[in-house]
Design a protein around this motif. Structure first.
Motif, PDB file in Angstrom:
ATOM      1  N   VAL A 161      -4.213   9.565  -5.517  1.00  0.00           N
ATOM      2  CA  VAL A 161      -3.243   9.521  -4.208  1.00  0.00           C
ATOM      3  C   VAL A 161      -3.991   9.486  -2.973  1.00  0.00           C
ATOM      4  O   VAL A 161      -3.685   8.846  -1.937  1.00  0.00           O
ATOM      5  N   GLU A 162      -5.128  10.089  -2.968  1.00  0.00           N
ATOM      6  CA  GLU A 162      -6.087  10.051  -1.638  1.00  0.00           C
ATOM      7  C   GLU A 162      -6.579   8.748  -1.487  1.00  0.00           C
ATOM      8  O   GLU A 162      -6.481   8.155  -0.317  1.00  0.00           O
ATOM      9  N   ARG A 175      -3.722   6.653  -0.282  1.00  0.00           N
ATOM     10  CA  ARG A 175      -3.280   7.260   1.235  1.00  0.00           C
ATOM     11  C   ARG A 175      -4.361   6.568   2.103  1.00  0.00           C
ATOM     12  O   ARG A 175      -3.937   6.134   3.425  1.00  0.00           O
ATOM     13  N   ALA A 193       1.294   9.162  -6.281  1.00  0.00           N
ATOM     14  CA  ALA A 193       2.105  10.330  -6.227  1.00  0.00           C
ATOM     15  C   ALA A 193       2.821  10.919  -7.366  1.00  0.00           C
ATOM     16  O   ALA A 193       2.815  12.263  -7.644  1.00  0.00           O
ATOM     17  N   TYR A 200       0.642   4.233  -2.875  1.00  0.00           N
ATOM     18  CA  TYR A 200       0.787   5.436  -2.672  1.00  0.00           C
ATOM     19  C   TYR A 200       1.963   6.109  -3.366  1.00  0.00           C
ATOM     20  O   TYR A 200       1.687   7.325  -3.881  1.00  0.00           O
ATOM     21  N   ASP A 201       2.975   5.824  -3.223  1.00  0.00           N
ATOM     22  CA  ASP A 201       3.977   6.370  -4.105  1.00  0.00           C
ATOM     23  C   ASP A 201       4.004   6.547  -5.411  1.00  0.00           C
ATOM     24  O   ASP A 201       4.179   7.451  -6.075  1.00  0.00           O
ATOM     25  N   TYR A 208       0.711  -1.227  -0.030  1.00  0.00           N
ATOM     26  CA  TYR A 208      -0.030  -0.021  -0.099  1.00  0.00           C
ATOM     27  C   TYR A 208       0.648   1.245   0.081  1.00  0.00           C
ATOM     28  O   TYR A 208       0.411   2.302  -0.633  1.00  0.00           O
ATOM     29  N   GLN A 209       2.035   1.184   0.486  1.00  0.00           N
ATOM     30  CA  GLN A 209       2.900   2.258   0.534  1.00  0.00           C
ATOM     31  C   GLN A 209       3.447   2.361  -0.996  1.00  0.00           C
ATOM     32  O   GLN A 209       3.511   3.551  -1.467  1.00  0.00           O
ATOM     33  N   LEU A 254      -3.565   3.172   2.677  1.00  0.00           N
ATOM     34  CA  LEU A 254      -2.157   2.836   3.422  1.00  0.00           C
ATOM     35  C   LEU A 254      -2.625   3.017   4.980  1.00  0.00           C
ATOM     36  O   LEU A 254      -2.103   2.406   5.852  1.00  0.00           O
ATOM     37  N   GLY A 255      -3.582   4.014   5.232  1.00  0.00           N
ATOM     38  CA  GLY A 255      -3.877   4.101   6.726  1.00  0.00           C
ATOM     39  C   GLY A 255      -4.937   3.008   7.253  1.00  0.00           C
ATOM     40  O   GLY A 255      -4.565   2.735   8.516  1.00  0.00           O
TER      41      GLY A 255
END
Length: 401
Positions: free
Chosen positions: A167-168, A171, A112, A108-109, A104-105, A174-175
């Motif tokens: 991206v949202e 994120r 982004a 996200y990268d 998930y990181q 990932l949270g």
């Protein structure tokens, strides 16, 4: 032979003498035990006086948590950590589980970076559009060329918005790899261990959090009792104007009174067809967490106040062959009357009488075996008792029927 017959004769005479002595003694005992002929029997009475009584009812009930939250994963992954103690207290926002966040990181990268690329591609297009606008004013470029540049800018701006949403979303996912407590309360046992596979929105919960301060108590009252209460209020036998009308108390399963009072929140509007009862929900503070969800308790709920209740000792009331309650009353003429009573309920060791007795009646409580209706009787010396109580209100619980 003469000696034998003489011995038998002497023994027979001794037996007859002993029998006469015993019969004489029994006769004297019976004669002394009975009442003197022609005497008026003495009885003990209690004088009826109206009393102010706060009517309460004990209802069976069970406790239930104020809030219940089941903890479930919202993303897929391997559980790496469990960060709470089973059975302990947790606060809203505390991290409970950690799911592997590496994929998930990376997502996200990637989102982004795509957003940054779209934003960087949009900048030269905007500069070109500004130059074309100046050239269009002097007829150095055509209108079509300028419109094409503006359209490309609109497309680039849409791409930027798309990647911002990506991206949202990345994120948020990932949270979600950190599973947090949705509410403050006590958490139960964990159904998974480190290394287990978490599936988004799975059916079985990882753990359950219950908030038990405050705590609900759900009690049941029969619809028949509810109708009787409304009839008493309508007839004026009870008043509901007390400021503590919505207050309630608890008795624990072992009979111990719960030290804190609660409030009656609401009464259900639907009668359970299986039990013929309605549910009353009460809310009690539980700072020491004495009450746990599922405990059996008895709720003491105030129904109303009877300003002029007539209470008669239960020992003075008997029932005839049809089960109708009656009491013996000594009237002003010294004659015994039998009164037919209408009993409302039991209050302690007394009956609350709605019909049949009034203020000043002398109800016979002792000596009932020596009298009958229509016969004379008199009050024994120092035997008159009063049914009055102290001026302060009495609050007496009534067991649920």
């Amino acid at each position: 032979m003469r000696i034998k017959y003489g011995s038998r004769f002497i023994i027979t005479i001794q037996v007859l003498v002993i029998g006469l002595i015993l019969m004489t003694g029994c006769g004297k005992t019976k004669e002394g035990a009975g009442p003197q002929p022609g005497g008026v029997p003495e009885v003990s009475v209690v004088i009826m006086q109206p009393e102010r009584v706060t009517i309460t009812t004990e209802l069976p009930g069970r406790t239930s948590a104020f809030l219940v939250a089941e903890v479930r994963p919202q993303v897929n992954g391997i559980v790496q950590k469990r960060l709470f103690t089973e059975g302990g207290n947790v606060k809203q926002g505390d991290i409970l589980y950690q799911i592997d966040s590496a994929p998930y990181q990376a997502a996200y990268d990637s989102a982004a970076a795509a957003l940054a690329r779209a934003e960087s591609a949009l900048l030269p297009l905007r500069l070109r559009a500004e130059r074309y606008k100046e050239l269009l004013a002097v007829k150095a470029v055509g209108q079509q060329d300028y419109d094409d540049v503006v359209a490309v800018i609109k497309q680039g701006e849409a791409d930027v918005q798309y990647y911002k949403a990506a991206v949202e979303s990345a994120r948020i996912n990932l949270g979600y790899t950190q599973i947090t407590a949705p509410v403050t309360g006590r958490i139960g046992r964990s159904s998974v261990t480190v290394g287990a596979l978490a599936t988004a929105h799975q059916g079985s919960a990882f753990a359950t959090i219950q908030q038990i301060n405050p705590i609900y108590v759900d009690a049941v009252q029969s619809s028949a009792d509810l109708l009787q209460l409304r009839r008493n209020l309508a007839a004026g036998r009870l008043k509901d104007g007390s400021p503590n009308q919505t207050r309630a108390k608890l008795l624990l399963e072992d009979g111990t009174p719960y030290p804190l009072a609660g409030n009656l929140n609401f009464s259900d509007i639907t009668v359970d067809p299986n039990t013929g009862s309605v549910t009353l929900r009460m809310l009690f503070p539980n700072p020491q967490q004495i009450l746990l969800p599922g405990m059996y308790v008895r709720a003491v709920v105030q129904e109303g106040v009877a300003d002029r209740a007539i209470l008669v000792p239960q020992q003075a009331v008997s029932r005839d062959a049809k089960g109708i309650p009656t009491a013996m009353v000594l009237n002003n003429s010294g004659m015994v009357e039998q009164r037919v009573l209408k009993i409302d309920r039991a209050i302690g060791n007394k009956w609350m009488v709605s019909e049949g007795l009034k203020q000043g009646d002398r109800v016979i409580i002792e000596g009932l075996q020596r009298i009958q209706a229509g016969s004379p009787a008199k009050v024994a010396t120092s035997a008159a008792k009063t049914g009055a109580v102290s001026p302060s209100d009495k609050t007496i619980p009534v067991a649920a029927k």
